[in-house]
Design a protein around this motif. Structure first.
Motif, PDB file in Angstrom:
ATOM      1  N   TYR A  27      19.385  -3.523   9.574  1.00 42.31           N
ATOM      2  CA  TYR A  27      18.580  -3.906   8.460  1.00 42.31           C
ATOM      3  C   TYR A  27      17.146  -3.406   8.242  1.00 42.31           C
ATOM      4  O   TYR A  27      16.312  -4.145   7.847  1.00 42.31           O
ATOM      5  N   ASP A  65      20.023  -7.127  25.697  1.00 40.32           N
ATOM      6  CA  ASP A  65      19.706  -7.653  24.654  1.00 40.32           C
ATOM      7  C   ASP A  65      20.883  -8.764  24.237  1.00 40.32           C
ATOM      8  O   ASP A  65      21.840  -8.843  24.903  1.00 40.32           O
ATOM      9  N   ASP A  66      20.350  -9.424  23.047  1.00 41.47           N
ATOM     10  CA  ASP A  66      21.552 -10.519  22.526  1.00 41.47           C
ATOM     11  C   ASP A  66      22.563  -9.920  22.074  1.00 41.47           C
ATOM     12  O   ASP A  66      23.875 -10.237  22.068  1.00 41.47           O
ATOM     13  N   THR A  73      24.210  -1.621  15.166  1.00 36.13           N
ATOM     14  CA  THR A  73      24.311  -0.156  15.007  1.00 36.13           C
ATOM     15  C   THR A  73      24.070   0.785  16.276  1.00 36.13           C
ATOM     16  O   THR A  73      24.299   1.965  16.438  1.00 36.13           O
TER      17      THR A  73
HETATM   18  O1  LIG Z   1      22.239  -2.384  17.398  1.00 34.63           O
HETATM   19  P1  LIG Z   1      21.105  -2.527  16.137  1.00 34.63           P
HETATM   20  O2  LIG Z   1      21.503  -2.043  14.882  1.00 34.63           O
HETATM   21  O3  LIG Z   1      19.777  -1.665  16.694  1.00 34.63           O
HETATM   22  O4  LIG Z   1      20.457  -4.107  16.067  1.00 34.63           O
HETATM   23  C1  LIG Z   1      20.427  -4.649  17.254  1.00 34.63           C
HETATM   24  C2  LIG Z   1      19.033  -5.493  17.298  1.00 34.63           C
HETATM   25  O5  LIG Z   1      18.779  -6.248  16.015  1.00 34.63           O
HETATM   26  C3  LIG Z   1      18.208  -7.552  16.381  1.00 34.63           C
HETATM   27  O6  LIG Z   1      17.048  -7.547  16.652  1.00 34.63           O
HETATM   28  P2  LIG Z   1      15.647  -7.453  15.770  1.00 34.63           P
HETATM   29  O7  LIG Z   1      15.137  -6.210  15.423  1.00 34.63           O
HETATM   30  O8  LIG Z   1      16.379  -8.145  14.146  1.00 34.63           O
HETATM   31  O9  LIG Z   1      14.715  -8.305  16.135  1.00 34.63           O
HETATM   32  P3  LIG Z   1      14.409  -9.821  16.782  1.00 34.63           P
HETATM   33  O10 LIG Z   1      15.147  -9.753  18.090  1.00 34.63           O
HETATM   34  O11 LIG Z   1      12.964 -10.132  16.900  1.00 34.63           O
HETATM   35  O12 LIG Z   1      15.325 -10.824  15.923  1.00 34.63           O
HETATM   36  C4  LIG Z   1      19.010  -7.689  17.663  1.00 34.63           C
HETATM   37  O13 LIG Z   1      18.272  -8.687  18.577  1.00 34.63           O
HETATM   38  C5  LIG Z   1      19.227  -6.359  18.370  1.00 34.63           C
HETATM   39  O14 LIG Z   1      17.964  -6.297  19.124  1.00 34.63           O
END
Ligand SMILES: O=P(O)(O)OC[C@H]1O[C@H](OP(=O)(O)OP(=O)(O)O)[C@H](O)[C@@H]1O
Ligand SMILES: Nc1ncnc2[nH]cnc12
Length: 179
Positions: A106, A128-129, A133
């Protein structure tokens, strides 16, 4: 082999899902609902540490992604007595930093790492959590490589398989829960 299926089921039951957040069409999988219950958070910690021991036994350093990765990476690093290194969003880290732009489910952003935080040839596990994508983990792998260190793997709690993020990540990927 992992024989922790019943523990993983408990974790999955405690992940809340929010349709159309933060944008229409996205189902947001919320890690914080696990952290609200200490016994469930403790179970997740145990699973993560066991998965690292069995899948990435040679790891020398844990790096995690801003910000939700920071809830998990230090737990693992401290338990295994390994250094912890943050990968932060643009403009938050002092000193000499290396940067990499990326896009995610997003939006778009830039990740940075402190040049001095990783040594040449160090074997790094990225934590990571969630993998969506794959943009965030792909950029993080590039940062570690720019530091001339080695990504031994990536560990996430949640993988959203339909978004095919695993195809974007060049290192061995281990996810605990798949949607
Ligand atoms: O595989 P992707 O499409 O790259 O998405 C995954 C990432 O999106 C979220 O982080 P976000 O950038 O929303 O930040 P946050 O952890 O600070 O909420 C999540 O924690 C991952 O790091
Ligand atoms: N669907 C999703 N839920 C939670 N975090 C995310 N980061 C990227 N996509 C996400």
């Amino acid at each position: 082999m992992n024989d922790d299926t019943s523990k993983v089921d408990i974790i999955k039951k405690h992940i809340s899902s929010y349709p159309d957040f933060p944008k229409k069409g996205i189902i947001f999988r919320d890690l914080f609902s696990i952290l609200r219950e200490p016994s469930v958070f403790a179970l997740l910690k145990e699973i993560l540490i066991n998965r690292v021991k069995s899948n990435f036994p040679n790891v020398e350093c844990i790096a995690a992604l801003d910000s939700r990765g920071f809830l998990l990476g230090p737990l693992i690093a401290l338990d295994l007595q390994l250094p912890f290194v943050p990968i932060r969003k643009r403009g938050k880290l002092p000193g000499k930093v290396i940067s990499e732009e990326y896009s995610l489910e997003y939006g778009k952003d830039v990740f940075e790492i402190q040049q001095e935080s990783i040594t040449q040839g160090e074997k790094v596990l990225l934590v990571d959590d969630l993998l969506a994508t794959g943009g965030s983990l792909r950029a993080s792998c590039k940062l570690i490589e720019k530091c001339e260190a080695v990504v031994v793997g990536c560990l996430v709690v949640i993988e959203i398989q339909a978004l095919k993020g695993a195809e974007k990540v060049d290192a061995p990927l281990h996810s605990i829960i798949k949607y």
